[in-house]
Design a protein around this motif. Structure first.
Motif, PDB file in Angstrom:
ATOM      1  N   ALA A   1       3.568   5.611  11.682  1.00  0.00           N
ATOM      2  CA  ALA A   1       2.161   5.799  11.330  1.00  0.00           C
ATOM      3  C   ALA A   1       1.912   5.809   9.831  1.00  0.00           C
ATOM      4  O   ALA A   1       0.793   5.588   9.384  1.00  0.00           O
ATOM      5  N   ASN A   2       2.945   6.056   9.048  1.00  0.00           N
ATOM      6  CA  ASN A   2       2.785   6.095   7.592  1.00  0.00           C
ATOM      7  C   ASN A   2       3.193   4.787   6.929  1.00  0.00           C
ATOM      8  O   ASN A   2       3.443   4.756   5.723  1.00  0.00           O
ATOM      9  N   ALA A   3       3.235   3.720   7.691  1.00  0.00           N
ATOM     10  CA  ALA A   3       3.606   2.410   7.148  1.00  0.00           C
ATOM     11  C   ALA A   3       2.663   2.013   6.014  1.00  0.00           C
ATOM     12  O   ALA A   3       1.510   2.442   5.959  1.00  0.00           O
ATOM     13  N   SER A   4       3.152   1.183   5.149  1.00  0.00           N
ATOM     14  CA  SER A   4       2.382   0.725   3.998  1.00  0.00           C
ATOM     15  C   SER A   4       1.228  -0.184   4.421  1.00  0.00           C
ATOM     16  O   SER A   4       1.438  -1.188   5.099  1.00  0.00           O
ATOM     17  N   LEU A   5       0.008   0.179   4.016  1.00  0.00           N
ATOM     18  CA  LEU A   5      -1.133  -0.688   4.283  1.00  0.00           C
ATOM     19  C   LEU A   5      -1.029  -1.979   3.463  1.00  0.00           C
ATOM     20  O   LEU A   5      -1.499  -3.030   3.892  1.00  0.00           O
ATOM     21  N   ARG A   6      -0.391  -1.889   2.312  1.00  0.00           N
ATOM     22  CA  ARG A   6      -0.153  -3.084   1.494  1.00  0.00           C
ATOM     23  C   ARG A   6       0.706  -4.090   2.266  1.00  0.00           C
ATOM     24  O   ARG A   6       0.492  -5.292   2.203  1.00  0.00           O
ATOM     25  N   GLU A   7       1.675  -3.561   3.023  1.00  0.00           N
ATOM     26  CA  GLU A   7       2.529  -4.431   3.840  1.00  0.00           C
ATOM     27  C   GLU A   7       1.722  -5.097   4.955  1.00  0.00           C
ATOM     28  O   GLU A   7       1.937  -6.267   5.272  1.00  0.00           O
TER      29      GLU A   7
END
Length: 195
Positions: free
Chosen positions: A33-39
């Motif tokens: 859930a804390n994955a990079s939004l930039r990714e």
């Protein structure tokens, strides 16, 4: 502006929206859930501005992804009410919710925060999910199959605790055993009171 240009822009925006959701599903499944939004934006081939135009924050992006899963779990609870013995329905549903949280590492803290925050994009879906579990618990209690001193909020807290434990690599092996201990405590206590 020409009408055809507006339709193209709407179609293009819809395509970006759908693509972002599809990519986000994969990224969150891989990285939690804390994955990079930039990714997410990078893999979708759009800039951060485009991502934020569609999804102003992480919860706004998680909401359409998780709502579908929450709705499925809520529907599963409804189906179990008529298809299974009350105690089996309760235990099976709790297992499924815990398994779901394992698919998205870190999602349990997002869910617990959203259930308390009425302004959260996820609040409504989380609330419906908790209500579905409460109905299964209440049914089992009314039939004398679950201990009476547990409420839906506490059941949701137990799910959160077991889900968190399952996410910890050094505790994963114990999580199944502890699930059985807790499930038996909820159900056996009711039988002991009855006898």
């Amino acid at each position: 502006m020409l009408e055809g240009s507006r339709e193209y822009m709407r179609a293009d925006a819809k395509k970006n929206y759908d693509n972002l959701l599809s990519i986000a599903w994969d990224v969150f499944a891989e990285q939690g859930a804390n994955a990079s939004l930039r990714e997410v934006a990078r893999r979708a081939g759009v800039g951060m501005g485009t991502l934020y135009r569609h999804f102003p924050n992480r919860e706004a992006l998680l909401e359409p992804i998780l709502r579908e899963r929450f709705d499925r779990l809520t529907q599963k609870a409804d189906n179990l009410k008529s298809a299974s013995a009350s105690e089996d329905a309760l235990v099976l549903w709790v297992q499924e919710v815990i398994a779901f949280t394992h698919d998205y590492q870190g999602i349990i803290s997002v869910m617990m925060g959203a259930i308390e925050d009425m302004d959260s994009a996820l609040h409504s879906s989380c609330h419906a999910l908790r209500a579905a579990g409460t109905q299964l618990l209440t049914r089992a209690q009314s039939e004398g199959k679950a201990c009476a001193d547990l409420d839906g909020d506490e059941l949701f807290d137990l799910i959160a605790a077991l889900a968190w434990l399952r996410d910890q690599p050094s505790h994963t092996a114990r999580s199944e055993h502890l699930f059985s201990v807790i499930a038996n405590a909820i159900l056996i206590n009711a039988q002991e009171v009855k006898n």
